[in-house]
Design an enzyme around this catalytic site. Structure first.
Site, short mmCIF file in Angstrom:
data_model
loop_
_atom_site.label_atom_id
_atom_site.label_comp_id
_atom_site.label_asym_id
_atom_site.label_seq_id
_atom_site.Cartn_x
_atom_site.Cartn_y
_atom_site.Cartn_z
N CYS A 1 0.96 -17.97 -0.94
CA CYS A 1 1.19 -17.38 -2.22
C CYS A 1 2.29 -16.28 -1.98
O CYS A 1 2.61 -15.85 -1.01
CB CYS A 1 -0.21 -16.49 -2.53
SG CYS A 1 -0.68 -15.39 -1.50
N GLU B 1 3.77 -17.12 -9.96
CA GLU B 1 3.57 -18.63 -9.54
C GLU B 1 2.28 -19.21 -9.44
O GLU B 1 1.17 -18.42 -9.50
CB GLU B 1 4.11 -18.76 -8.32
CG GLU B 1 3.61 -17.82 -7.08
CD GLU B 1 4.45 -17.79 -5.90
OE1 GLU B 1 5.63 -17.31 -6.16
OE2 GLU B 1 4.20 -18.30 -4.74
N CYS C 1 -4.21 -22.95 -8.15
CA CYS C 1 -3.95 -21.75 -7.75
C CYS C 1 -3.37 -20.82 -8.60
O CYS C 1 -2.14 -20.94 -8.80
CB CYS C 1 -3.64 -21.53 -6.15
SG CYS C 1 -3.59 -20.04 -5.50
N CYS D 1 1.38 -6.86 -5.76
CA CYS D 1 -0.04 -6.60 -5.34
C CYS D 1 0.09 -5.36 -4.41
O CYS D 1 0.83 -4.94 -3.72
CB CYS D 1 -0.68 -7.66 -4.61
SG CYS D 1 -2.38 -7.22 -3.80
N CYS E 1 0.99 -10.90 4.12
CA CYS E 1 1.09 -11.53 2.84
C CYS E 1 2.41 -11.35 2.24
O CYS E 1 2.82 -10.18 1.88
CB CYS E 1 0.06 -11.02 1.94
SG CYS E 1 -0.09 -11.98 0.29
#
Ligand code: SAH
Ligand code: SF4
Length: 340
Positions: A330, A89, A102, A109, A116
């Site tokens: 995010c 995204e 962004c 990740c 997160c």
């Protein structure tokens, strides 16, 4: 077949030389790609037919598929599907000084920060440079406006994908590429020490942001597992070298998590840690998500924390909140989609 948006200008120059064409064709091609925004090679009216045919044989001009957009007054959030079906995204933000995007740098990740959403999906793969370039191009096409600022703060750890991320910066910074000024580009890292050191020799004036989020190892270990590998002192030592070499101001990001890292003494400890540097602290009100236990610090706590930093003569801002209505933190859009 390699995607044409993956090539730096030097690589394209080498390519043209390799097919016995003049080097300047690289610049010509860049203008068609990034200024005139062609969708087929045939549109390049000043390029010989034989060159066009060769380009078609050697490169693809595919773009990304936008599969979902959430729109708000100041923010658009885009969900892209890559050619292998992976989802990433990008978030577009409108500011009074321009438009920023962004960009995601990986699918998932591996750093596993506890707060997160992006870290809930382990890294599947790195993004190729063109997949980062195309996030910008697609969003520019959608809003019919030029993007002026880029932050590499979407899904992924950019310094775990160093080569592609730095090539991406070379491509978008080029005056005949997207021409985004290096001072308008920011890379954010959770603190991968060897790459901070390498980045200190990267010859572009790009901003560096460090996701610090804690004033000491005890708190940081709890919320960011990567801190067990690269401790705060290691990060600071690397940043001192970075600062010596580049003289560039460093930004520290600090998410405000209720009861975790937001006490007065945390603020003071943070100031002691950062006073050597000419830095800038960005306090981020935590964007709460459905899946995660953490809560955002109360507003008066955030203000008190801010005051302490200010009194210590360290530059500090509280990040303006964008789009908490539209899952703009995010990883949130992707994880929502995957729950469906
Ligand atoms: N991996 C890099 C860049 C992507 S994360 C890094 O960690 O720096 C970009 C920023 O968003 C980081 O500072 C991260 O800590 C922050 N972030 C992650 N989840 C968030 C949330 N729910 N609310 C607010 N900020 C968040
Ligand atoms: Fe990865 Fe950054 Fe999220 Fe940590 S905050 S899990 S490093 S994307």
């Amino acid at each position: 077949m390699r995607n044409i948006y993956d090539l730096t200008i030097e690589e394209l120059e080498d390519y043209f030389l390799s097919i016995n064409e003049k080097k300047f064709k690289a610049i010509q091609l860049y203008s068609w790609l990034y200024d005139k925004k062609i969708t087929t090679f045939d549109e390049m009216s000043d390029m010989k037919k034989i060159v066009i045919e060769r380009l078609k044989e050697d490169f693809s001009l595919n773009n990304l598929k936008i599969i979902k957009v959430e729109r708000d007054k100041l923010v658009n959030k885009y969900l892209f599907e890559l050619s292998d079906g992976s989802l990433v995204e990008s978030v577009l933000m409108r500011h009074d000084y321009g438009t920023s995007i962004c960009v995601s740098s990986q699918v998932g990740c591996n750093m596993g920060c506890k707060f997160c959403e992006s870290g809930r999906l382990k890294k599947v793969r790195n993004l190729e440079s063109y997949e980062m370039v195309l996030q910008i191009l697609e969003v520019e096409n959608d809003i019919q406006k030029k993007i002026t600022h880029v932050v590499i703060m979407g899904i992924g750890e950019p310094f775990d994908n160093y080569q592609n991320v730095t090539d991406f910066i070379r491509i978008i910074n080029h005056p005949k590429g997207l021409s985004i000024g290096s001072r308008h580009i920011t890379v954010s890292t959770s603190g991968i020490v060897p790459k901070i050191l390498e980045f200190s020799t990267f010859p572009y004036q790009v901003n560096l942001a460090i996701s610090l989020h804690a004033p000491n190892d005890k708190i940081r270990n709890e919320i960011m597992p990567i801190n067990k590998v690269y401790k705060i002192k290691d990060i600071m030592d690397a940043l001192k070298i970075y600062y010596q070499k580049t003289n560039r101001r460093i930004t520290f990001e600090y998410i405000m998590l209720d009861g975790i890292n937001d006490k007065d003494e945390d603020a003071q400890e943070l100031c002691n840690l950062l006073k050597w540097s000419n830095c800038y602290v960005n306090l981020i009100p935590y964007n709460e998500t459905n899946n995660i236990q953490y809560k955002r610090s109360k507003n008066d706590r955030i203000l008190k924390f801010y005051d302490i930093i200010k009194k210590n003569n360290i530059g500090v801002t509280i990040r303006k909140e964008f789009g908490s209505n539209i899952s703009a933190a995010c990883g949130q859009l992707r994880s929502k989609k995957e729950e469906l």
